[in-house]
Design a protein around this motif. Structure first.
Motif, PDB file in Angstrom:
ATOM      1  N   ASN A 201      42.967  48.057  40.118  1.00  0.00           N
ATOM      2  CA  ASN A 201      42.306  47.000  39.192  1.00  0.00           C
ATOM      3  C   ASN A 201      40.895  47.620  38.579  1.00  0.00           C
ATOM      4  O   ASN A 201      40.071  47.913  39.260  1.00  0.00           O
ATOM      5  CB  ASN A 201      41.989  45.523  39.801  1.00  0.00           C
ATOM      6  CG  ASN A 201      43.103  44.942  40.232  1.00  0.00           C
ATOM      7  OD1 ASN A 201      43.755  44.232  39.418  1.00  0.00           O
ATOM      8  ND2 ASN A 201      43.587  45.036  41.572  1.00  0.00           N
TER       9      ASN A 201
ATOM     10  N   GLU B   4      44.758  48.659  36.057  1.00  0.00           N
ATOM     11  CA  GLU B   4      44.988  47.265  35.389  1.00  0.00           C
ATOM     12  C   GLU B   4      43.869  46.702  34.656  1.00  0.00           C
ATOM     13  O   GLU B   4      42.909  46.666  35.388  1.00  0.00           O
ATOM     14  CB  GLU B   4      45.373  46.389  36.790  1.00  0.00           C
ATOM     15  CG  GLU B   4      46.623  46.542  36.927  1.00  0.00           C
ATOM     16  CD  GLU B   4      47.067  45.697  38.361  1.00  0.00           C
ATOM     17  OE1 GLU B   4      46.313  44.502  38.445  1.00  0.00           O
ATOM     18  OE2 GLU B   4      48.108  45.552  39.015  1.00  0.00           O
TER      19      GLU B   4
ATOM     20  N   ASP C 224      46.432  42.947  33.111  1.00  0.00           N
ATOM     21  CA  ASP C 224      46.483  41.984  34.251  1.00  0.00           C
ATOM     22  C   ASP C 224      46.311  40.635  33.875  1.00  0.00           C
ATOM     23  O   ASP C 224      45.874  40.157  32.824  1.00  0.00           O
ATOM     24  CB  ASP C 224      45.468  42.293  35.218  1.00  0.00           C
ATOM     25  CG  ASP C 224      45.599  42.032  36.725  1.00  0.00           C
ATOM     26  OD1 ASP C 224      46.755  41.252  36.915  1.00  0.00           O
ATOM     27  OD2 ASP C 224      44.813  42.342  37.572  1.00  0.00           O
TER      28      ASP C 224
ATOM     29  N   GLU D 106      53.232  38.266  39.138  1.00  0.00           N
ATOM     30  CA  GLU D 106      52.407  38.133  40.596  1.00  0.00           C
ATOM     31  C   GLU D 106      52.606  36.821  41.170  1.00  0.00           C
ATOM     32  O   GLU D 106      52.906  35.785  40.573  1.00  0.00           O
ATOM     33  CB  GLU D 106      50.985  38.470  40.123  1.00  0.00           C
ATOM     34  CG  GLU D 106      50.610  39.582  39.248  1.00  0.00           C
ATOM     35  CD  GLU D 106      49.030  39.415  38.834  1.00  0.00           C
ATOM     36  OE1 GLU D 106      48.313  40.362  39.371  1.00  0.00           O
ATOM     37  OE2 GLU D 106      48.718  38.387  38.562  1.00  0.00           O
TER      38      GLU D 106
ATOM     39  N   LYS E  80      51.326  41.959  33.276  1.00  0.00           N
ATOM     40  CA  LYS E  80      51.506  41.287  34.610  1.00  0.00           C
ATOM     41  C   LYS E  80      51.323  40.027  34.078  1.00  0.00           C
ATOM     42  O   LYS E  80      50.445  39.529  33.932  1.00  0.00           O
ATOM     43  CB  LYS E  80      50.370  41.872  35.668  1.00  0.00           C
ATOM     44  CG  LYS E  80      50.521  43.223  35.929  1.00  0.00           C
ATOM     45  CD  LYS E  80      49.734  43.603  37.274  1.00  0.00           C
ATOM     46  CE  LYS E  80      50.308  42.940  38.305  1.00  0.00           C
ATOM     47  NZ  LYS E  80      49.825  43.740  39.565  1.00  0.00           N
TER      48      LYS E  80
ATOM     49  N   GLU F 205      49.795  47.790  44.759  1.00  0.00           N
ATOM     50  CA  GLU F 205      48.443  47.358  43.952  1.00  0.00           C
ATOM     51  C   GLU F 205      47.544  47.477  45.008  1.00  0.00           C
ATOM     52  O   GLU F 205      47.722  46.855  46.162  1.00  0.00           O
ATOM     53  CB  GLU F 205      48.812  46.011  43.429  1.00  0.00           C
ATOM     54  CG  GLU F 205      47.214  45.592  42.997  1.00  0.00           C
ATOM     55  CD  GLU F 205      47.295  44.403  42.202  1.00  0.00           C
ATOM     56  OE1 GLU F 205      48.020  43.509  42.099  1.00  0.00           O
ATOM     57  OE2 GLU F 205      46.128  44.097  41.411  1.00  0.00           O
TER      58      GLU F 205
END
Ligand code: C2E
Ligand code: MG
Ligand code: MG
Length: 584
Positions: free
Chosen positions: A399, A431, A461, A518, A482, A340
């Motif tokens: 992201n 994400e 996310d 995460e 996630k 990531e």
């Protein structure tokens, strides 16, 4: 029609009377006076529709005569009777509040009456204009300009008299929703009702104004101290306790109030309004339907915001951003299966900044849009570089801020960036946050579909921290969920977190979505996730985000699930993307 004729010359009076008599207007009532003193007396005791004024009287001449009439009754239209020689002067004073003029001995009854009627009309529209300049036409309370004028005057008085002024600034919470759902007309009606109630909570000496939209202010002159202002703020909030009835609907609405006190916080009246505004936003931040006093600290926060905002403007130009990469470890084989990309700002004075320290400013100011594109570009460039130096290629998660996602050509930007570096879209995972997906579902669905067609993977996310709607989830072309760090943190510590992790994993299973956890920091968390079928994890337990150069060591200890598609020549991809564009 009631006319006041101010004229000392008996011949002129006779002429005018004769003209008017010939017109045979029954309803004309003419009152004649021969001096300014008598004119002022007559205006004090009677209401006249118009004043016919000879400027040169025994006790007053010229512009002074006009001023004396205006002071006696500011609402009376004035028609000046000028002698043949003073025509120029008569025209000149038309600009100073006189509505018309007549040259004596000229014209007849018709022209005189026409001049009178015209003067009355003109006065009316002048009054309307000056009302509109000072008052809000919808609610008929003072407008922003009037309020600022009064505030300035009041602060001068307060400075001289060593007094305090309380200033309250407030708006209605979520008023936009009322406008959007019920229409602007209903919104206007609601504002009118609100003002009627607000009038009951200010004293006659206080000034209530509508500053625009759903923004209002109250000025409390000569208060004892902050407590008095607080009491009014509480009254204002209580006005909203009862709902408002609009047609057949009951509307509940609240307000947020910011308060500032002159001269405690500032002695500049314009800053005062600004401070109250800042305080109101704090009240909104703290959950709305309450009030907040301005503090110097709020002021510093705003200054800090502007400082960061202006630094951000240069950050891209000066190449101050860097990306770090955090590995995602597949739980089936323990290998690194993706990375990531996480943004860092190397600020020239403040040092290394985490997203938490600047992302909200970047989002609020809109700088996030070019920054987001920079991140995507940099990720693609990194992949290309790795390919050229023989580093194993892994998928990279990027992201995406809501502002980027909501750009109507975002999918084209993605496609173009990938094409420029020849990156197979399967190597990129975008994400998205739940808040990106919240708004109008049709638009979101289309945006997602277009992105999906570029071939990139899509992840949600921080899943579960926002407003997830399971129904939409089924319709959206999403590949990955996630699990947020806050839920993983609670694994094995409390039932709540454990339940949510279990839930997300089972949603993933039934909708056939991959699940990435995460913030995995310990063995307990890892064991739970493994046991319940989580696909991969990222977190301190394996590695925090690192600089690109440090990845080799991690790959060495964990191995990688190297990618099967090599990066192509950028030109190939360009062709592919043109074709896929045509197919749509
Ligand atoms: P995120 O996307 O949920 O990223 C995960 C965050 O958790 C990262 O924080 C990461 O450093 C941190 N983290 C990962 N594992 C652990 C752990 O085991 N313990 C702890 N304490 N923290 C862990 P980071 O890098 O500070 O980023 C914070 C957030 O900022 C990200 O949350 C993401 O929403 C946003 N962000 C980061 N980079 C970008 C970017 O390039 N663009 C946009 N729009 N947002 C970004
Ligand atoms: Mg993320
Ligand atoms: Mg996250």
């Amino acid at each position: 029609m009631k006319i006041l004729l101010v004229e000392d010359d008996a011949n002129d009076v006779a002429f005018l009377k004769a003209c008017l008599r010939r017109q045979d207007v029954k309803s004309v009532e003419l009152v004649r006076v021969a001096s300014m003193a008598d004119a002022v007396g007559a205006l004090k005791n009677n209401q006249f529709d118009v004043v016919l004024l000879d400027l040169n009287l025994p006790d007053s001449t010229g512009q002074n005569s006009v001023r004396s009439i205006q002071n006696a009754d500011s609402s009376a239209p004035i028609v000046v009777l000028s002698g043949e020689g003073d025509e120029d002067f008569a025209i000149e004073i038309l600009n100073r509040g006189v509505q018309d003029y007549l040259v004596k001995w000229e014209g007849d009854g018709r022209t005189i009456l026409r001049a009178i009627r015209y003067a009355i009309e003109r006065k009316r529209s002048e009054e309307r204009l000056s009302f509109l300049a000072q008052y809000d036409p919808l609610t008929e309370i003072p407008n922003r300009r009037h309020f600022q004028d009064q505030l300035e005057r009041a602060s001068t008085r307060a400075r001289r008299g060593n007094k305090q002024i309380g200033l309250l600034f407030f708006d209605l919470d979520h008023f936009k929703t009322v406008n959007d759902t019920l229409g602007h007309q209903a919104g206007d009606v609601l504002l009118g009702m609100v003002v009627e109630r607000l009038k009951t909570c200010v004293r006659s000496g206080d000034l209530l104004a509508r500053l625009g939209g759903d923004e209002f202010a109250v000025m409390l002159e000569d208060i004892e101290g902050p407590l008095a202002a607080e009491a009014v703020a509480k009254n204002i909030l209580s006005v909203f306790e009862k709902s408002f009835t609009l047609g057949s609907r009951d509307i509940s609405i609240t307000a947020s109030v910011g308060i500032t006190i002159y001269p405690n916080d500032t002695n500049d009246p314009m800053t005062l309004l600004n401070n109250a505004d800042i305080a109101m936003y704090q009240a909104k931040d703290r959950g709305r339907n309450n009030f907040k006093f301005f503090t110097q600290h709020m002021h510093e926060e705003i200054i800090e915001y502007h400082r960061l905002e202006s630094d951000l403007r240069n950050a891209l130009l000066n190449d101050e951003f860097v990306l770090m990469y955090q590995p995602q470890i597949g739980l089936a084989d323990g290998k690194v299966q993706a990375l990531e990309a996480l943004l860092r700002w190397n600020h020239p004075e403040r040092g290394f900044l985490l997203p938490a320290e600047f992302l909200s400013v970047a989002e609020e100011s809109g700088h996030i849009v070019p920054i987001g594109l920079w991140v995507l570009e940099r990720v693609c460039r990194q992949l290309r570089e790795w390919q050229e130096t023989g580093v194993p290629l892994l998928r990279i998660a990027v992201n995406i801020a809501p502002a980027n996602f909501h750009q109507s050509d975002f999918h084209r930007q993605v496609e173009a960036t990938l094409g420029r570096y020849g990156i197979p879209p399967g190597l990129i995972e975008l994400e998205l946050t739940e808040s990106s997906l919240m708004e109008n579902t049709d638009n979101v669905q289309n945006a997602l579909r277009r992105l999906k067609l570029t071939g990139v993977r899509l992840a949600i996310d921080d899943f579960g921290t926002g407003h997830s709607c399971l129904n939409y989830l089924r319709q959206f072309p999403i590949d990955v969920l996630k699990i947020d760090r806050s839920f993983v943190m609670d694994l094995g510590r409390n039932e709540h977190g454990t339940a949510i992790c279990g839930l997300v994993l089972s949603i993933g299973r039934s909708l056939n979505l991959e699940v990435v956890a995460e913030g995995v920091e310990n063995e307990t968390q890892l064991a739970y996730l493994k046991k319940h079928g989580c696909g991969s994890v990222q977190g301190q337990y394996f590695s925090m985000p690192v600089r690109p150069g440090e990845l080799a060591a991690i790959f060495e200890s964990h191995g990688t699930k190297a990618n099967k598609h090599p990066v192509r020549d950028p030109q190939d991809t360009a062709v592919v993307s043109v074709q896929s564009g045509r197919n749509r």
